[in-house]
Design a protein around this motif. Sequence first.
Motif, short mmCIF file in Angstrom:
data_model
loop_
_atom_site.label_atom_id
_atom_site.label_comp_id
_atom_site.label_asym_id
_atom_site.label_seq_id
_atom_site.Cartn_x
_atom_site.Cartn_y
_atom_site.Cartn_z
N ALA A 89 0.83 -1.20 0.00
CA ALA A 89 0.00 0.00 0.00
C ALA A 89 0.87 1.25 0.00
CB ALA A 89 -0.94 0.00 1.20
N VAL A 90 0.21 2.41 -0.13
CA VAL A 90 0.87 3.71 -0.12
C VAL A 90 0.61 4.39 1.23
CG1 VAL A 90 1.09 5.95 -1.27
CG2 VAL A 90 0.47 3.93 -2.58
N VAL A 91 1.64 5.03 1.78
CA VAL A 91 1.47 5.82 3.00
C VAL A 91 0.87 7.17 2.61
CG1 VAL A 91 2.64 6.93 4.93
CG2 VAL A 91 3.39 4.67 4.15
N ALA A 92 -0.35 7.44 3.11
CA ALA A 92 -1.00 8.73 2.83
C ALA A 92 -0.53 9.81 3.80
CB ALA A 92 -2.52 8.58 2.90
N SER A 93 -0.31 9.42 5.05
CA SER A 93 0.19 10.35 6.07
C SER A 93 0.71 9.52 7.23
CB SER A 93 -0.90 11.31 6.54
OG SER A 93 -1.98 10.61 7.13
N SER A 94 1.44 10.17 8.14
CA SER A 94 1.97 9.46 9.30
C SER A 94 2.10 10.40 10.48
CB SER A 94 3.34 8.83 8.98
OG SER A 94 4.29 9.84 8.70
N LYS A 95 2.16 9.82 11.67
CA LYS A 95 2.34 10.58 12.91
C LYS A 95 3.77 10.38 13.41
CE LYS A 95 -0.96 10.12 15.93
NZ LYS A 95 -1.94 9.50 16.84
N PRO A 96 4.27 11.29 14.23
CA PRO A 96 5.62 11.11 14.79
C PRO A 96 5.71 9.83 15.63
CG PRO A 96 4.86 13.36 15.12
CD PRO A 96 3.68 12.58 14.63
N PRO A 97 6.86 9.16 15.64
CA PRO A 97 7.02 7.94 16.43
C PRO A 97 6.84 8.21 17.92
CG PRO A 97 8.83 8.23 14.88
CD PRO A 97 8.08 9.51 14.90
N LYS A 98 6.44 7.17 18.66
CA LYS A 98 6.34 7.29 20.12
C LYS A 98 6.66 5.94 20.75
CE LYS A 98 1.35 6.36 20.41
NZ LYS A 98 0.05 6.90 20.87
N ARG A 99 6.88 5.96 22.05
CA ARG A 99 7.21 4.74 22.78
C ARG A 99 5.97 4.20 23.48
NH1 ARG A 99 12.63 3.93 26.49
NH2 ARG A 99 12.50 1.66 26.65
N THR A 100 5.75 2.90 23.38
CA THR A 100 4.59 2.29 24.02
C THR A 100 4.88 1.97 25.48
OG1 THR A 100 5.21 0.00 23.50
CG2 THR A 100 4.03 1.24 21.80
N ARG A 101 3.83 1.63 26.23
CA ARG A 101 4.01 1.27 27.64
C ARG A 101 4.83 0.00 27.81
NH1 ARG A 101 -2.13 2.36 30.05
NH2 ARG A 101 -2.16 4.61 29.63
#
Length: 495
Positions: A29-41
């Motif tokens: 698929a194509v990436v339409a948009s993305s959010k900044p990376p983050k760390r999970t619990r």
Amino acid sequence: MSDSNKNFPPQGYASLKALSPGSSTKIIAVVASSKPPKRTRQGEHMITCFLADTTLAPGVEVMTNLFRKKADFIPNLKAGSLIELRGAKVQIFNGRTQILAACNSFLIIHEEDITCEHKALPPLIRDYANVLKQWWITKSTCHVPETIQAPLINKAAPTDIPNYVPTQKFRSFQSARAGIFIDIAVEVVVVASQSSRLTEIVVTDYTENKAAKPSSRQIEEGLGASGRRIDFTVTLWDEHASSRYILGVKKGARLLLLNCKVKLSPLGIIELSMHGEKRDVSKNIYPLAESLSHELSTRKASLIQELKDLKEPQDGLPSMTRLTCIDFPEAPLCDVEQILECTNVPNHYRTKGRITEVWPGNDDSGISAFCRRVCTDCEAPAAADLTGCQAGCNSSFSWIYQFAFKLAPLNQDSPTLPVLVSHQDAVDFLVDMPPENLENNLDLRYKLKSRLRCLVGKEVDLCILAYNPDQQDKWSVAYRLFATQLSPELIKKTS
């Protein structure tokens, strides 16, 4: 691939429209948009992106969470990136389809993977990836709504600007703290991601907040990175993301944000958010009125003057601190983006850029963590009581350097390349500073802090080794410094 099937994935792969909840499938698929990376619990690192393909209706995207064990391995995603998911899990979250891709189950498809026939990408996948690429280019250039093509934010009619009178709720970034709602006047510095339901922008009001990250961008050409804690992220949801003053917003736009919630990210970084609450008319976004814009300009001018005053004089040491490559001086230069896009490892590069951030940090607590005690046999960390190492050896111990920095292109703030500096490469880099306990050696700690502060924001010439740090994940790539040392001018200045 026949014309009748060109808009559908090859056999064995599912289209986004045909996803079945509870299944494990393969997707391109194509990436339409993305959010900044983050760390999970759970300690993993995650990046959220929204995927599209030719089978979905216009404007429909599928949210996808990609996980990596280390932050350095998070892929650099941007609108139009092609991605292949293998064994991805499909589930329903809040009534919507969602995809989860674990550490070893996704691969970024680069331009050379499509255009070069000698690449390992199978012909059918390469053909379909090329179809998606061309579809996205056509979609992005020919079918953009007219409202998005007219981002003249500061030329709104006077009736669009409220007669706003600042109250106690009106705050600067400096006085913002988690858990409160504020009104704030800001200038946009980066549009991180943008869609009709979720937009993230990085903004500033040119005041500092200790809970923010040091800025890696240039306030004015030639001054280098400011290093000030003045930038923060604003996340806009639902109708706020589709506001006519946000659709198509560009760097430099000045906005008045009303009733933003101040919160801390999982990493402890301060940020703002505006959730879609249709009955809450107090939440709104407007172009910035002249009086508040003038105050913003005054702060910006004051900061620029302060940075100019701190800049090296032209008749003294060079304003751009250079690093001298020892064994690799004649190699052709590669830019940061080229290094990030190349998946061939191991590989050696020479590049120039700006160091924008140092880990664990260049304050006293961060500097003390630059050296660590390890086992001389296996290099595992020493046990707390020094009776052995964490791997069970009973040998002697030695000190090693281990730190990292972010490298950005000379004239841009992104993308950034995370570079590890450790062991003998770190000793060669620092020249005359053998590793030891920095908690006890105040002189060495002060010297190291001085050198790092001189490096941040300055031009450097580096040799970079790209390698695979995890044999179980054949797609992971990390970068470390080699064959590089500090310039004699910098060493003399900080000795």
